[in-house]
Design a protein around this motif. Structure first.
Motif, PDB file in Angstrom:
ATOM      1  N   GLU A 186      34.519  28.148  45.997  1.00  9.34           N
ATOM      2  CA  GLU A 186      34.691  29.596  46.120  1.00  9.34           C
ATOM      3  C   GLU A 186      33.697  30.266  45.173  1.00  9.34           C
ATOM      4  O   GLU A 186      33.229  29.655  44.205  1.00  9.34           O
ATOM      5  CB  GLU A 186      36.128  29.988  45.796  1.00  9.34           C
ATOM      6  CG  GLU A 186      36.571  29.682  44.370  1.00  9.34           C
ATOM      7  CD  GLU A 186      37.947  30.253  44.064  1.00  9.34           C
ATOM      8  OE1 GLU A 186      38.132  31.448  44.328  1.00  9.34           O
ATOM      9  OE2 GLU A 186      38.797  29.509  43.549  1.00  9.34           O
ATOM     10  N   PRO A 187      33.347  31.538  45.406  1.00  8.47           N
ATOM     11  CA  PRO A 187      32.297  32.172  44.608  1.00  8.47           C
ATOM     12  C   PRO A 187      32.501  32.092  43.101  1.00  8.47           C
ATOM     13  O   PRO A 187      31.561  31.773  42.368  1.00  8.47           O
ATOM     14  CB  PRO A 187      32.315  33.619  45.113  1.00  8.47           C
ATOM     15  CG  PRO A 187      32.708  33.490  46.541  1.00  8.47           C
ATOM     16  CD  PRO A 187      33.747  32.390  46.553  1.00  8.47           C
ATOM     17  N   ALA A 188      33.697  32.381  42.607  1.00  6.51           N
ATOM     18  CA  ALA A 188      33.923  32.357  41.161  1.00  6.51           C
ATOM     19  C   ALA A 188      33.585  31.005  40.557  1.00  6.51           C
ATOM     20  O   ALA A 188      33.114  30.914  39.416  1.00  6.51           O
ATOM     21  CB  ALA A 188      35.373  32.718  40.847  1.00  6.51           C
ATOM     22  N   ASP A 234      35.285  44.594  38.349  1.00  7.53           N
ATOM     23  CA  ASP A 234      34.876  44.579  39.750  1.00  7.53           C
ATOM     24  C   ASP A 234      33.849  43.470  39.969  1.00  7.53           C
ATOM     25  O   ASP A 234      32.795  43.443  39.332  1.00  7.53           O
ATOM     26  CB  ASP A 234      34.261  45.932  40.122  1.00  7.53           C
ATOM     27  CG  ASP A 234      33.914  46.013  41.602  1.00  7.53           C
ATOM     28  OD1 ASP A 234      34.627  45.394  42.420  1.00  7.53           O
ATOM     29  OD2 ASP A 234      32.920  46.674  41.945  1.00  7.53           O
ATOM     30  N   THR A 235      34.163  42.536  40.857  1.00  2.00           N
ATOM     31  CA  THR A 235      33.255  41.458  41.224  1.00  2.00           C
ATOM     32  C   THR A 235      33.747  40.815  42.507  1.00  2.00           C
ATOM     33  O   THR A 235      34.947  40.831  42.809  1.00  2.00           O
ATOM     34  CB  THR A 235      33.165  40.385  40.117  1.00  2.00           C
ATOM     35  OG1 THR A 235      32.403  39.268  40.600  1.00  2.00           O
ATOM     36  CG2 THR A 235      34.532  39.890  39.692  1.00  2.00           C
ATOM     37  N   ILE A 236      32.816  40.240  43.262  1.00  2.00           N
ATOM     38  CA  ILE A 236      33.207  39.488  44.460  1.00  2.00           C
ATOM     39  C   ILE A 236      33.879  38.169  44.077  1.00  2.00           C
ATOM     40  O   ILE A 236      34.559  37.559  44.903  1.00  2.00           O
ATOM     41  CB  ILE A 236      31.991  39.221  45.377  1.00  2.00           C
ATOM     42  CG1 ILE A 236      30.847  38.533  44.603  1.00  2.00           C
ATOM     43  CG2 ILE A 236      31.519  40.517  46.008  1.00  2.00           C
ATOM     44  CD1 ILE A 236      30.867  37.052  44.621  1.00  2.00           C
ATOM     45  N   ALA A 275      31.619  37.163  35.266  1.00  2.00           N
ATOM     46  CA  ALA A 275      30.948  38.003  36.246  1.00  2.00           C
ATOM     47  C   ALA A 275      30.549  39.318  35.575  1.00  2.00           C
ATOM     48  O   ALA A 275      31.312  39.874  34.777  1.00  2.00           O
ATOM     49  CB  ALA A 275      31.867  38.266  37.435  1.00  2.00           C
ATOM     50  N   ALA A 276      29.361  39.800  35.877  1.00  5.26           N
ATOM     51  CA  ALA A 276      28.825  40.976  35.178  1.00  5.26           C
ATOM     52  C   ALA A 276      29.747  42.189  35.282  1.00  5.26           C
ATOM     53  O   ALA A 276      29.861  42.974  34.337  1.00  5.26           O
ATOM     54  CB  ALA A 276      27.439  41.309  35.726  1.00  5.26           C
ATOM     55  N   THR A 331      36.648  36.898  42.872  1.00  2.26           N
ATOM     56  CA  THR A 331      37.997  37.394  42.602  1.00  2.26           C
ATOM     57  C   THR A 331      38.757  36.559  41.574  1.00  2.26           C
ATOM     58  O   THR A 331      39.587  37.088  40.832  1.00  2.26           O
ATOM     59  CB  THR A 331      38.817  37.462  43.896  1.00  2.26           C
ATOM     60  OG1 THR A 331      38.837  36.167  44.528  1.00  2.26           O
ATOM     61  CG2 THR A 331      38.213  38.474  44.861  1.00  2.26           C
ATOM     62  N   ALA A 332      38.485  35.269  41.513  1.00  3.36           N
ATOM     63  CA  ALA A 332      39.237  34.403  40.603  1.00  3.36           C
ATOM     64  C   ALA A 332      38.961  34.708  39.138  1.00  3.36           C
ATOM     65  O   ALA A 332      39.761  34.344  38.273  1.00  3.36           O
ATOM     66  CB  ALA A 332      38.930  32.935  40.900  1.00  3.36           C
ATOM     67  N   ILE A 333      37.833  35.372  38.832  1.00  5.56           N
ATOM     68  CA  ILE A 333      37.532  35.729  37.444  1.00  5.56           C
ATOM     69  C   ILE A 333      37.425  37.245  37.273  1.00  5.56           C
ATOM     70  O   ILE A 333      36.805  37.725  36.334  1.00  5.56           O
ATOM     71  CB  ILE A 333      36.253  35.013  36.931  1.00  5.56           C
ATOM     72  CG1 ILE A 333      35.040  35.293  37.827  1.00  5.56           C
ATOM     73  CG2 ILE A 333      36.494  33.513  36.823  1.00  5.56           C
ATOM     74  CD1 ILE A 333      33.728  34.714  37.266  1.00  5.56           C
ATOM     75  N   ARG A 334      38.065  37.989  38.149  1.00  3.56           N
ATOM     76  CA  ARG A 334      38.057  39.458  38.057  1.00  3.56           C
ATOM     77  C   ARG A 334      39.181  39.907  37.115  1.00  3.56           C
ATOM     78  O   ARG A 334      40.230  40.399  37.536  1.00  3.56           O
ATOM     79  CB  ARG A 334      38.219  40.075  39.446  1.00  3.56           C
ATOM     80  CG  ARG A 334      38.021  41.594  39.475  1.00  3.56           C
ATOM     81  CD  ARG A 334      37.931  42.099  40.902  1.00  3.56           C
ATOM     82  NE  ARG A 334      39.148  41.875  41.652  1.00  3.56           N
ATOM     83  CZ  ARG A 334      40.138  42.757  41.755  1.00  3.56           C
ATOM     84  NH1 ARG A 334      40.074  43.915  41.135  1.00  3.56           N
ATOM     85  NH2 ARG A 334      41.194  42.473  42.483  1.00  3.56           N
ATOM     86  N   ILE A 335      38.944  39.697  35.821  1.00  2.00           N
ATOM     87  CA  ILE A 335      39.953  39.941  34.790  1.00  2.00           C
ATOM     88  C   ILE A 335      39.299  40.727  33.656  1.00  2.00           C
ATOM     89  O   ILE A 335      38.273  40.320  33.124  1.00  2.00           O
ATOM     90  CB  ILE A 335      40.534  38.607  34.282  1.00  2.00           C
ATOM     91  CG1 ILE A 335      41.300  37.915  35.435  1.00  2.00           C
ATOM     92  CG2 ILE A 335      41.450  38.820  33.076  1.00  2.00           C
ATOM     93  CD1 ILE A 335      41.694  36.495  35.148  1.00  2.00           C
ATOM     94  N   GLY A 336      39.911  41.840  33.295  1.00  3.28           N
ATOM     95  CA  GLY A 336      39.297  42.738  32.332  1.00  3.28           C
ATOM     96  C   GLY A 336      39.726  42.550  30.897  1.00  3.28           C
ATOM     97  O   GLY A 336      39.095  43.099  29.984  1.00  3.28           O
ATOM     98  N   ASN A 337      40.795  41.785  30.665  1.00  4.96           N
ATOM     99  CA  ASN A 337      41.293  41.592  29.301  1.00  4.96           C
ATOM    100  C   ASN A 337      41.869  40.183  29.190  1.00  4.96           C
ATOM    101  O   ASN A 337      43.078  39.999  29.257  1.00  4.96           O
ATOM    102  CB  ASN A 337      42.343  42.646  28.957  1.00  4.96           C
ATOM    103  CG  ASN A 337      42.709  42.648  27.488  1.00  4.96           C
ATOM    104  OD1 ASN A 337      42.014  42.083  26.646  1.00  4.96           O
ATOM    105  ND2 ASN A 337      43.826  43.288  27.169  1.00  4.96           N
ATOM    106  N   PRO A 338      41.027  39.164  29.007  1.00  9.78           N
ATOM    107  CA  PRO A 338      41.478  37.771  29.063  1.00  9.78           C
ATOM    108  C   PRO A 338      42.568  37.442  28.046  1.00  9.78           C
ATOM    109  O   PRO A 338      42.479  37.829  26.869  1.00  9.78           O
ATOM    110  CB  PRO A 338      40.202  36.979  28.751  1.00  9.78           C
ATOM    111  CG  PRO A 338      39.081  37.899  29.086  1.00  9.78           C
ATOM    112  CD  PRO A 338      39.584  39.273  28.782  1.00  9.78           C
ATOM    113  N   ALA A 339      43.575  36.703  28.494  1.00 10.43           N
ATOM    114  CA  ALA A 339      44.679  36.328  27.614  1.00 10.43           C
ATOM    115  C   ALA A 339      44.220  35.387  26.504  1.00 10.43           C
ATOM    116  O   ALA A 339      44.756  35.404  25.397  1.00 10.43           O
ATOM    117  CB  ALA A 339      45.788  35.672  28.432  1.00 10.43           C
TER     118      ALA A 339
END
Length: 366
Positions: free
Chosen positions: A298-300, A246-248, A230-231, A250-258
């Motif tokens: 779901e959106p993600a 920040d994104t609608i 998500a952008a 929510t399932a991919i609203r992650i700023g530092n992927p493991a």
């Protein structure tokens, strides 16, 4: 004779770190449909399929990895597991922990969590803690908890999760008879693109099984991997962590992927890409899937389809290929977006009088 699907561990036991004495914790996950998408196929001139992971027991792809993670936790003799989650992992961890008869603690970030997912975790009896921070903060705490206390971490940093999730690639190849030309999917914590690539690699070359000896290659090729963030939450695209994602979606609203490095390896080794799609593009793809393909996500989960539509509009989707897109979670996880029109207004039913003529008029049948 057809047989009842037994869950990914039993179906692919020879390619997973289990043996005959392993106590398998399963809810019958996997075996999800690979659905031909006629509208996307007609648009692109390619044969497009949707791997519908919302048909897993708790409604998302997370169940593939969780059956392995909880099985590993039980094998290790643990009595409690912990995870950080934006929703789907919590639902899955809670369900599988319940099946295993062990405790589950879930750390979720404050705000922007779909209630459909939280309700699942609560229903399955998880100890739910809402952390004053984002997902990355939750994962940091969960890691430290597992390092210092007698609990087992079941996030995708646990290699057992990746082992379970790689079976999605096995199923695609088994259904199609070979690997597709392209595989598209959303990228959040990046465990799924890592796992699919691992599965495709292992199916394309001889595999040394601990229980069955050398297994021959199943596929003749590997797909090009296209991942989409998500952008407002696209750290891999930006090249640095996003402090406040920040994104609608929510399932991919992650700023530092493991699994950041592994996702880049999947991209580079396959000759693919990881790009960003806007929330508007995600919601457009979400509506497309529901209204034109009959698949409610779901959106993600629509991020991969958003990427396909974006690249097709730019003339960058080849025709005559086989393309698989993983849609990761069911629409009932986060249903509020289905109740909004494209302009953002609420969907409202058309009211009619109590007679058949009024109903026929409203349907344009008169």
């Amino acid at each position: 004779m057809a047989h009842q699907w037994r869950g990914v561990i039993r179906e692919y036991a020879s390619r997973l770190p289990v043996n005959e004495s392993t106590r398998v914790i399963t809810l019958g996950e996997g075996g999800t449909p690979l659905v031909l998408a006629p509208a996307l196929s007609a648009l692109t001139g390619s044969e497009v399929y949707l791997k519908v992971e919302g048909m897993n027991p708790t409604g998302s792809f997370k169940d593939r990895g969780m059956t392995m993670a909880i099985t590993a936790a039980v094998a290790a003799g643990t009595e409690a597991v912990v995870c950080a989650s934006t929703g789907n992992t919590s639902a899955s961890a809670a369900a599988y922990a319940t099946q295993a008869g062990i405790k589950c603690a879930v750390l979720v970030p404050d705000g922007k969590i779909a209630m459909g997912k939280l309700s699942q975790a609560i229903a399955h009896g998880a100890e739910l803690l809402q952390v004053n921070g984002n997902f990355d903060n939750c994962l940091d705490v969960a890691r430290k908890l597992s390092e210092n206390y007698p609990v087992f971490l079941v996030n995708s940093v646990n290699p057992a999760r990746i082992e379970g999730q790689k079976t999605g690639a096995f199923e695609v190849v088994d259904f199609l008879g070979d690997a597709p030309d392209y595989h598209l999917l959303p990228v959040g914590n990046a465990g799924n693109i890592t796992a699919y690539w691992k599965g495709y690699r292992e199916y394309s070359e001889p595999y040394e099984s601990e229980t069955a000896g050398t297994l021959p290659a199943v596929s003749t090729k590997r797909p090009v991997m296209w991942g989409f963030q998500a952008a407002g939450s696209a750290p891999i695209v930006a090249g640095h962590p996003i402090t406040e994602p920040d994104t609608i979606a929510t399932a991919i609203r992650i700023g530092n992927p493991a699994s950041w490095a592994q996702a880049e390896a999947a991209r580079d080794e396959s000759g693919g890409l990881i790009d960003a799609v806007t929330d508007e593009e995600i919601l457009e793809a979400h509506r497309w899937l529901s209204s034109r393909e009959g698949v409610f996500v779901e959106p993600a989960s629509a991020a991969g389809v958003a990427g396909l539509l974006k690249y097709h509009a730019a003339g960058q989707v080849p025709s005559g290929k086989k393309i698989v897109i993983t849609v990761t979670g069911h629409g009932l996880k986060d249903p509020q977006w289905a109740l909004r029109n494209a302009d953002g207004s609420d969907v409202t039913p058309t009211k009619v009088d109590f007679d058949v003529v009024s109903v026929a008029d409203a349907l344009g049948l008169a």
